[in-house]
Design a protein around this motif. Sequence first.
Motif, PDB file in Angstrom:
ATOM      1  N   ILE A   1       0.572  -1.083  -0.229  1.00  0.00           N
ATOM      2  CA  ILE A   1      -0.267  -0.186  -0.346  1.00  0.00           C
ATOM      3  C   ILE A   1       0.694   1.420   0.083  1.00  0.00           C
ATOM      4  O   ILE A   1       1.964   1.626   0.982  1.00  0.00           O
ATOM      5  N   ILE A   2       0.770   2.124  -0.962  1.00  0.00           N
ATOM      6  CA  ILE A   2       1.916   3.338  -1.340  1.00  0.00           C
ATOM      7  C   ILE A   2       0.991   3.882  -0.864  1.00  0.00           C
ATOM      8  O   ILE A   2       0.304   4.748  -1.481  1.00  0.00           O
ATOM      9  N   VAL A   3       1.340   4.962   0.212  1.00  0.00           N
ATOM     10  CA  VAL A   3       0.775   6.295   0.590  1.00  0.00           C
ATOM     11  C   VAL A   3       2.048   7.231  -0.039  1.00  0.00           C
ATOM     12  O   VAL A   3       3.033   7.983   0.633  1.00  0.00           O
ATOM     13  N   PRO A   4       1.229   8.577  -0.506  1.00  0.00           N
ATOM     14  CA  PRO A   4       2.424   9.760  -1.292  1.00  0.00           C
ATOM     15  C   PRO A   4       2.275  10.560   0.153  1.00  0.00           C
ATOM     16  O   PRO A   4       1.638  10.473   0.957  1.00  0.00           O
ATOM     17  N   ALA A   5       4.073  11.122   0.275  1.00  0.00           N
ATOM     18  CA  ALA A   5       4.221  12.156   0.641  1.00  0.00           C
ATOM     19  C   ALA A   5       3.044  13.159   0.776  1.00  0.00           C
ATOM     20  O   ALA A   5       3.076  13.167  -0.437  1.00  0.00           O
ATOM     21  N   HIS A   6       2.647  13.707   1.861  1.00  0.00           N
ATOM     22  CA  HIS A   6       1.443  15.098   2.088  1.00  0.00           C
ATOM     23  C   HIS A   6       0.498  14.007   1.130  1.00  0.00           C
ATOM     24  O   HIS A   6      -0.184  15.021   0.232  1.00  0.00           O
TER      25      HIS A   6
END
Length: 197
Positions: free
Chosen positions: A137-142
Motif C-alpha cells: 500500500i503506497i502512501v505518498p508524501a503529504h
Amino acid sequence: MKNTRIAAFLMAAAMALSAASCTGSRSNPSTETSANNVEIATTTEKEIEVKMNEEADEHDTIFKLNSVIDCGERTDKNEAYIFLNVTIKNSSDTDYNLNALNNFIIILPDGSETHFNIRTQIYAQNNFSDLYQENPIIVPAHGEFTGYVGGYLVDQSIRDFTVCFYPTRNDAYDKSSVVKCDITSNDILPMPDELKK
C-alpha cells in the motif's frame, strides 16, 4: 504472469515473516497467529483506541477504519473472508509503503491474532474492482490512500473482534504504537456494489 506475481508475493511475504520473527530485541512474548501459524514478536508502547470512522494521528500517519467487509466467501473450515476499507494519510515529506501482512492484525475475543492470508488476496484479485489494493500500500508524501485492503480469515461465528493498525511508516519493525478499533456484528457489512468487479 499472474502465477509469477503470486509466487513473488509469497516469497516476499515469507522473507518478511522470517525477518520479523528473528528480532530478538522485542521484549513482549511472541504470539502464534491463527491464520498461518507464524510467530511475530512485537513491542508496543502506546495503544490508541478509536471507533469506526474516527481518526488516529500517530507517527506522521492519520489512520481511519471506514468499514469492515464480509464478502460472503467461506473456506472449507467455515472461515469468513474479511476485508478492511481504510484511509491512511501521510503527513511526512517521504512516501512510504505499508502492507496488510505487517501493518494490520485482527485480535479475536480469545486474544489470538489473525494475520493477512494470501488466499483472500487471490480471491480479491479475481472478484474485486480496482478499489482493492494489493500489497504494498503506497502512501505518498503529504497525500493519502483510501481503499480496501486485506483480507483475513475469521471463523464465521465470530462477529466481534479488534482491528489493529501499526503506523510504521518506512520502518517495518517500528511497532511502538498501535491503533485499535473494536468491531461488533453491527459494524460488519456485506460486500458493497462498488467493490464488485
